[in-house]
Structures are given as structure tokens and as C-alpha cells.
Design an enzyme around this catalytic site. Structure first.
Site, PDB file in Angstrom:
ATOM      1  N   ALA A  51       0.636  -0.676  -0.102  1.00 32.22           N
ATOM      2  CA  ALA A  51       0.304   0.064  -0.071  1.00 32.22           C
ATOM      3  C   ALA A  51       1.200   1.379  -0.400  1.00 32.22           C
ATOM      4  O   ALA A  51       0.492   1.876   0.522  1.00 32.22           O
ATOM      5  CB  ALA A  51      -0.836  -0.048   1.457  1.00 32.22           C
ATOM      6  N   VAL A  63       2.887   4.225  -2.496  1.00 30.83           N
ATOM      7  CA  VAL A  63       2.600   5.656  -3.216  1.00 30.83           C
ATOM      8  C   VAL A  63       1.717   4.305  -5.056  1.00 30.83           C
ATOM      9  O   VAL A  63       0.709   4.847  -5.356  1.00 30.83           O
ATOM     10  CB  VAL A  63       3.569   6.466  -3.935  1.00 30.83           C
ATOM     11  CG1 VAL A  63       2.690   6.958  -5.184  1.00 30.83           C
ATOM     12  CG2 VAL A  63       4.082   7.117  -2.688  1.00 30.83           C
ATOM     13  N   ILE A  64       2.703   4.184  -5.471  1.00 29.82           N
ATOM     14  CA  ILE A  64       2.388   2.879  -6.485  1.00 29.82           C
ATOM     15  C   ILE A  64       1.527   1.929  -6.409  1.00 29.82           C
ATOM     16  O   ILE A  64       0.430   1.776  -7.490  1.00 29.82           O
ATOM     17  CB  ILE A  64       3.861   2.024  -7.077  1.00 29.82           C
ATOM     18  CG1 ILE A  64       4.972   3.841  -7.990  1.00 29.82           C
ATOM     19  CG2 ILE A  64       3.828   1.361  -8.607  1.00 29.82           C
ATOM     20  CD1 ILE A  64       6.082   2.920  -7.600  1.00 29.82           C
ATOM     21  N   GLU A  93      -0.556  -5.220   2.754  1.00 29.38           N
ATOM     22  CA  GLU A  93       0.574  -4.658   3.209  1.00 29.38           C
ATOM     23  C   GLU A  93       0.628  -5.053   4.481  1.00 29.38           C
ATOM     24  O   GLU A  93       0.090  -5.441   5.604  1.00 29.38           O
ATOM     25  CB  GLU A  93      -0.228  -2.888   3.397  1.00 29.38           C
ATOM     26  CG  GLU A  93       0.739  -1.844   4.440  1.00 29.38           C
ATOM     27  CD  GLU A  93       1.579  -2.188   3.481  1.00 29.38           C
ATOM     28  OE1 GLU A  93       1.929  -1.491   2.486  1.00 29.38           O
ATOM     29  OE2 GLU A  93       2.980  -2.456   4.324  1.00 29.38           O
ATOM     30  N   VAL A 146       2.452 -10.959   2.778  1.00 29.31           N
ATOM     31  CA  VAL A 146       2.413 -11.901   1.880  1.00 29.31           C
ATOM     32  C   VAL A 146       3.409 -13.371   2.164  1.00 29.31           C
ATOM     33  O   VAL A 146       4.706 -12.532   1.803  1.00 29.31           O
ATOM     34  CB  VAL A 146       2.209 -11.470   0.339  1.00 29.31           C
ATOM     35  CG1 VAL A 146       2.540 -12.456  -0.518  1.00 29.31           C
ATOM     36  CG2 VAL A 146       0.752 -10.623   0.322  1.00 29.31           C
ATOM     37  N   ALA A 161      10.937  11.649  -9.795  1.00 31.20           N
ATOM     38  CA  ALA A 161      11.567  12.180 -10.543  1.00 31.20           C
ATOM     39  C   ALA A 161      11.522  13.689 -10.338  1.00 31.20           C
ATOM     40  O   ALA A 161      13.300  14.244 -10.649  1.00 31.20           O
ATOM     41  CB  ALA A 161      10.477  12.010 -12.103  1.00 31.20           C
ATOM     42  N   HIS A 164     -10.236  33.975  -4.063  1.00 33.73           N
ATOM     43  CA  HIS A 164     -11.481  33.178  -4.510  1.00 33.73           C
ATOM     44  C   HIS A 164     -11.927  32.834  -5.768  1.00 33.73           C
ATOM     45  O   HIS A 164     -12.429  34.433  -7.377  1.00 33.73           O
ATOM     46  CB  HIS A 164     -11.883  34.057  -3.484  1.00 33.73           C
ATOM     47  CG  HIS A 164     -13.436  33.998  -2.972  1.00 33.73           C
ATOM     48  ND1 HIS A 164     -13.774  32.652  -2.368  1.00 33.73           N
ATOM     49  CD2 HIS A 164     -14.865  33.601  -3.639  1.00 33.73           C
ATOM     50  CE1 HIS A 164     -14.899  31.891  -2.521  1.00 33.73           C
ATOM     51  NE2 HIS A 164     -15.694  32.677  -2.641  1.00 33.73           N
TER      52      HIS A 164
END
Ligand code: FAD
Ligand code: AMP
Length: 478
Positions: free
Chosen positions: A188, A190-191, A210, A244, A326, A450
Site C-alpha cells: 500500500a 504510492v505506486i 500491506e 504475503v 522524478a 477566491h
């Protein structure tokens, strides 16, 4: 012996290609070596980011989000769109076209800036020699300076070996030609959350396994909890504390074994994506006499200015310590090019923003409240919910919140953490605030347009002192 250069960059990802362009702009005779071969057998620039990372994932996130909007939000706004369906192959073709445009654009930028593009695999032979090999042919180039920007590759774990079309990494998950019915995601991070969201939106039943008990520990826990709640509402089944331990392929299905606090369990998927992180990539990169040292985790060892253990040899981006992002790679590329050209240059590693491009987006910079407290800092914070924002209501995007974290003594902004529509754009305010050493009061005294989503940041800054305007005030102004 072939050409001699002032600088040779190895790798043309967002670290390497940016370093090469900057160096050429500063008058250095520069070459950039790249070995990435596309499906048509051509050398392509752009690295992970453009080919199989930032850009293709965002193309799929945007398309799948619009699909959800068309199904669920249009009606409320009075738009009658009729039956909405998704042509996955067409979505993929659009993504591929964007990738091709961008990667091709770098070749153009190299030409325009006078960077020599060298095709093949680069190897550092010594502090002044790079060997480039392609199709069995080897050429040695001389360089006064070398920048290594060889990037990273996905981590594989023994319990789930990649299996064509069934157990894939992030690259495979950007290529599915139809929506899997039951999709498993390991990790769990970012990707994992981004790719899980894409396929969840297109109709997969997504389960995220996760190993850690905590969700997004790098994000402020108030923001992380809100994010977890929102993703759950969208249908992502995020199982925390689920490690896992094994997998088996049975009749074209993936049976995954995992262990949680209740013991050993099994779950069956049609496809499984392994998103357990990335590792630095240095295969075939360093000759026996290169002398470039790695750290204990396999990253190229560098100092704060990206200098390796060998004078004149630098390394940047995912192949060195720090967040695998990046823009971090590109900023390091600019710093190093400036240094090689004889200028003074620094990176501010405390002000690098991170974004998760789910809906809503999660974005943060600097410390979260828990980290600041753990560092012994007396902290003040202010939060503002998008539910109280007029623009958020108009946008149908009232979920989420903005939070500003400050040093109670100096009022200096230590961090900003946001979950909300366009959080990835809004976080630039936090980055600039931190770059300029701003206080929460500086943000509070700034005039925001605004109605904008960014007004939530303004209100969160006002809330640090208990003076948010569009929220019940807790304090009287002194
Ligand atoms: P890379 O982009 O990995 O480039 C390295 C290049 O070097 C490659 O082209 C490789 O072929 C080349 N190379 C390696 N060895 C050699 C050699 N010996 N000779 C010649 N060439 C060589 N980051 C973000 O900031 N925002 C995002 O939204 C984001 N989304 C992502 C989504 C996904 C699915 C993935 C996988 C990653 C994402 N990232 C994102 C991370 C981002 O892609 C990386 O942080 C970034 O690409 C690192 O840049 P780099 O230049 O260090 O390395
Ligand atoms: P990131 O490094 O942000 O891409 O996140 C990768 C995530 O994968 C981390 O949160 C890890 O805890 C998680 N992870 C790694 N190995 C396993 C595993 N065997 N089972 C479940 N989750 C894992």
C-alpha cells in the site's frame, strides 16, 4: 579512442536527461548514454518516468477518474451522458501515444541544446572513461566528469515470482488489455495505491495486502486516516498487517498466501500486482577499476552534493539515497551540472514534495505532526476541511483536508500535508513557504484568489492561531 567530452551522463531518465541539458546550456561538451529499447527496437529516452512510471500511470489515472465521474457525478450536475463504457485498449493507446510524444521530445531537446545522444549500455571504466556497448560493439569515450543516473527497477519478492500475464510488476499493470475481475496488489505504497485505484475505478474488485500495520506512515496521520477512509469508500479493500508469504498458480488464477494477526490465510485473484518498492539499478554499470562505492543497501554512495567516492564522478536520482521521485532526480541533475560547470549549487532535501495521484490526491512536504513531535519540537498545527470550501462544493470535491504544521516557538512552517482534489498542485505553496522560511502568519497574511481550492491552505494557516474564517473559531485574537 572516440570523442572526448567535458561530461558524460549515463542514463536519460529525468535525472540524466535534465543534467545533460543543463550542462550543455552551461557550455559543457556533453553526451548522454541510454540503453532503453522500446517495443519497436529503438533506443528511447525518458527512463522509468516517461516510459513506465509517472506519465503512463497518470494517463491511466486521469482516464479512469473521468470514467468514474461520468458514471457517478455527471447526473448530479444535470449532465445526461447515457450509458458510459470504457474501451481499455483505446485508453492504453492514448497512454502509449503520450509516452511516445514525450520520449521523442527529449531527442529533440538534446538536439536543440547540443547534447550528443549515445545509444547503448554505459560502463564506468575509470574516473575519465566510459565504455558504451551496443550489439556487441564497444566504444570507449573520454570525459573530464561523469554523472551516473542509472535509476531503479521494481523489487521482486520470493513469495510471488513474476508470471507472464498473472503476477506482474508496476510495468505489467500499465499494460493490461482488459479489466481483471479480482485484482490483488501487494504493497500500500504510492505506486500500489495509484495502480489499485486505476483498476478499481474500471471495475476490478481490488484487495491491497500491506505488511505494515500503519497506513502511509510518512503522511500526517490525520491526513492518512482521512485518505484510508476515502479509498475504502471507493471500494479498495486495504488489509494492513497482512504479509504475503507465498503464491501458487492454479487454473490461470493466482492463489496468494498471507499472514495477519489472526494467522495464515489465502485469497484468490485473477491478476496480482507486486508493488513492494524499487531498488537501485547498477547492473553492468561499474567496471572492475571504477572505484565507485555502493552503500550497504546497494545505492551508489554520495555526499550532499551527489559526489561519489571517486573525484569527478557524480551520481543522482533513484540510484542514490533519498526519495525515489522524478523531480528529486531532476533537481539533483541541475545541481550537479552547475557544480561541474564551476558554479556553487545546493539541494534542499527538506523541501521535496511527494504526491499520490489517487482521487482525491494526497500531497505533502516536510515533517508531519508526529515526526516533528518525535524530534522534540513543540508543534502547532492548523487544519481546514474541504467540506467548508465553496470552490470544493462547486467542484463536487468536498472530501479531504489541508493541514499546516509549524514550530510553536517561531511559527516557521515545518510541513504541509493535504488530501483533496488538486493537492498535488496546491502543495507547491508549502514547498515555496519552506524554501523561503515562511511562517504560518506569512501564509495567513497572503491574499488568495477566491474561489480556489488553495483557500483551504490559507484557512489552515489561519487556523494555526485559531483564526480560520470559515470554521468555528476557537480563540479570540490577541
Ligand atoms: P530512471 O527514470 O529509472 O532512468 C534511468 C535510465 O538509465 C533508464 O532509462 C535506463 O535505461 C538508463 N540506464 C541504466 N543503466 C544504464 C547503463 N548502464 N547505460 C545506459 N543507460 C542506462 N515519480 C514522481 O516523481 N512522480 C510520479 O508520479 C511517479 N510515478 C511513478 C509511477 C510508477 C508506476 C513508477 C514505477 C515510478 C513512478 N515515479 C514517480 C518514480 C520515478 O519514475 C523515478 O523516481 C524516476 O524515474 C527516477 O529518475 P532517474 O533518472 O533516477 O532514473
Ligand atoms: P513503497 O516502497 O512505497 O512502494 O511501498 C511498498 C510497500 O510494500 C511497503 O509499504 C511494504 O511494507 C510493502 N511490502 C513489502 N513486502 C511485502 C509483503 N511480503 N507483503 C505485503 N506487503 C509488503
Amino acid at each position: 579512442m572516440a570523442d572526448k567530452f567535458d561530461l558524460i551522463v549515463i542514463g536519460a531518465g529525468p535525472g540524466g536527461y535534465v543534467a545533460a541539458i543543463r550542462a550543455a546550456q552551461l557550455g559543457l561538451k556533453t553526451a548522454c548514454v541510454e540503453k532503453w529499447i522500446d517495443k519497436e527496437g529503438k533506443t528511447v529516452h525518458g527512463g522509468t518516468c516517461l516510459n513506465v512510471g509517472c506519465i503512463p500511470s497518470k494517463a491511466l489515472l486521469e482516464a479512469s477518474h473521468k470514467f468514474v465521474e461520468a458514471q457517478h457525478d455527471f447526473d448530479d450536475m444535470g449532465i445526461q451522458a447515457g450509458d458510459v463504457s470504457m474501451d481499455v485498449k483505446k485508453m492504453m493507446a492514448r497512454k502509449d501515444k503520450i509516452v511516445k510524444n514525450l520520449t521523442g521530445g527529449i531527442a529533440g531537446l538534446f538536439k536543440a541544446n547540443g547534447v550528443t545522444a549515445l545509444e547503448g549500455a554505459g560502463k564506468v571504466l575509470s574516473s575519465k572513461q566510459v565504455e558504451v556497448s551496443k550489439d556487441g560493439e564497444k566504444t570507449v569515450y573520454e570525459a573530464d566528469n561523469i554523472v551516473i543516473a542509472s535509476g531503479s527497477v521494481p523489487v521482486e519478492i520470493p513469495p510471488t515470482p513474476l508470471t507472464e500475464g498473472l503476477i506482474v510488476d508496476s510495468t505489467g499493470a500499465l499494460e493490461f488489455d482488459e479489466t481483471p475481475k479480482r485484482l490483488g496488489v501487494i504493497g500500500a505504497g504510492v505506486i500500489g495505491l495509484e495502480l489499485g485505484s486505476v483498476w478499481n475505478r474500471l471495475g476490478s474488485e481490488v484487495t491491497v495486502l500491506e505488511a505494515m500495520d500503519s497506513f502511509l506512515p510518512m503522511v500526517d496521520q490525520a491526513v492518512a486516516k482521512e485518505t484510508q477512509k476515502l479509498l475504502k469508500k471507493q471500494g479498495l479493500d486495504i488489509k494492513l498487517g497482512a504479509r504475503v508469504t507465498g503464491s501458487e498458480i492454479k487454473d490461470d488464477e493466482v492463489v496468494v498466501k498471507y499472514a495477519d494477526s489472526e494467522g495464515d490465510k489465502e485469497i484468490t485473484f485473477d491478476k496480482l500486482i507486486v508493488c513492494v518498492g524499487r531498488r537501485p539499478y547498477t547492473q553492468g554499470l561499474l567496471g572492475d577499476d571504477a572505484g565507485v562505492k555502493l552503500d550497504e543497501r546497494g545505492f551508489i554512495f554520495v555526499d550532499d552534493h551527489c559526489r561519489t567516492s571517486v573525484p569527478g564522478v557524480y551520481a543522482i536520482g533513484d540510484v542514490v539515497r533519498g526519495p525515489m521521485l522524478a523531480h528529486k532526480a531532476s533537481e539533483e541533475g541541475i545541481m550537479v551540472a552547475d557544480i561541474v560547470a564551476g558554479h556553487k549549487a545546493e539541494m534542499n532535501y527538506d523541501a521535496i514534495p511527494s504526491v499520490i495521484y489517487t482521487f482525491p490526491e494526497v500531497a505533502w512536504v516536510g515533517m508531519n505532526e508526529q515526526e516533528a513531535k518525535a524530534a522534540g519540537i513543540e508543534v502547532k498545527s492548523g487544519s481546514f476541511p474541504f467540506a467548508a470550501s465553496g470552490r470544493a462544493m462547486a467542484n463536487n470535491a468536498t472530501e479531504g483536508m489541508a493541514k499546516v504544521i509549524t514550530d510553536a516557538e517561531t511559527d516557521r512552517v515545518l510541513g504541509m500535508h493535504i488530501v483533496g482534489q488538486h493537492a498535488g498542485e496546491m502543495i507547491a505553496q508549502g514547498v515555496i513557504a519552506m524554501e523561503f522560511g515562511s511562517s504560518a502568519e506569512d501564509l495567513a497574511l497572503t491574499c488568495y484568489a477566491h474561489p480556489t481550492m488553495s483557500e483551504a491552505v490559507h484557512e489552515a494557516a489561519l487556523a494555526v492561531d485559531g483564526h480560520a474564517i470559515h470554521m468555528a473559531n476557537r480563540k479570540k485574537r490577541k
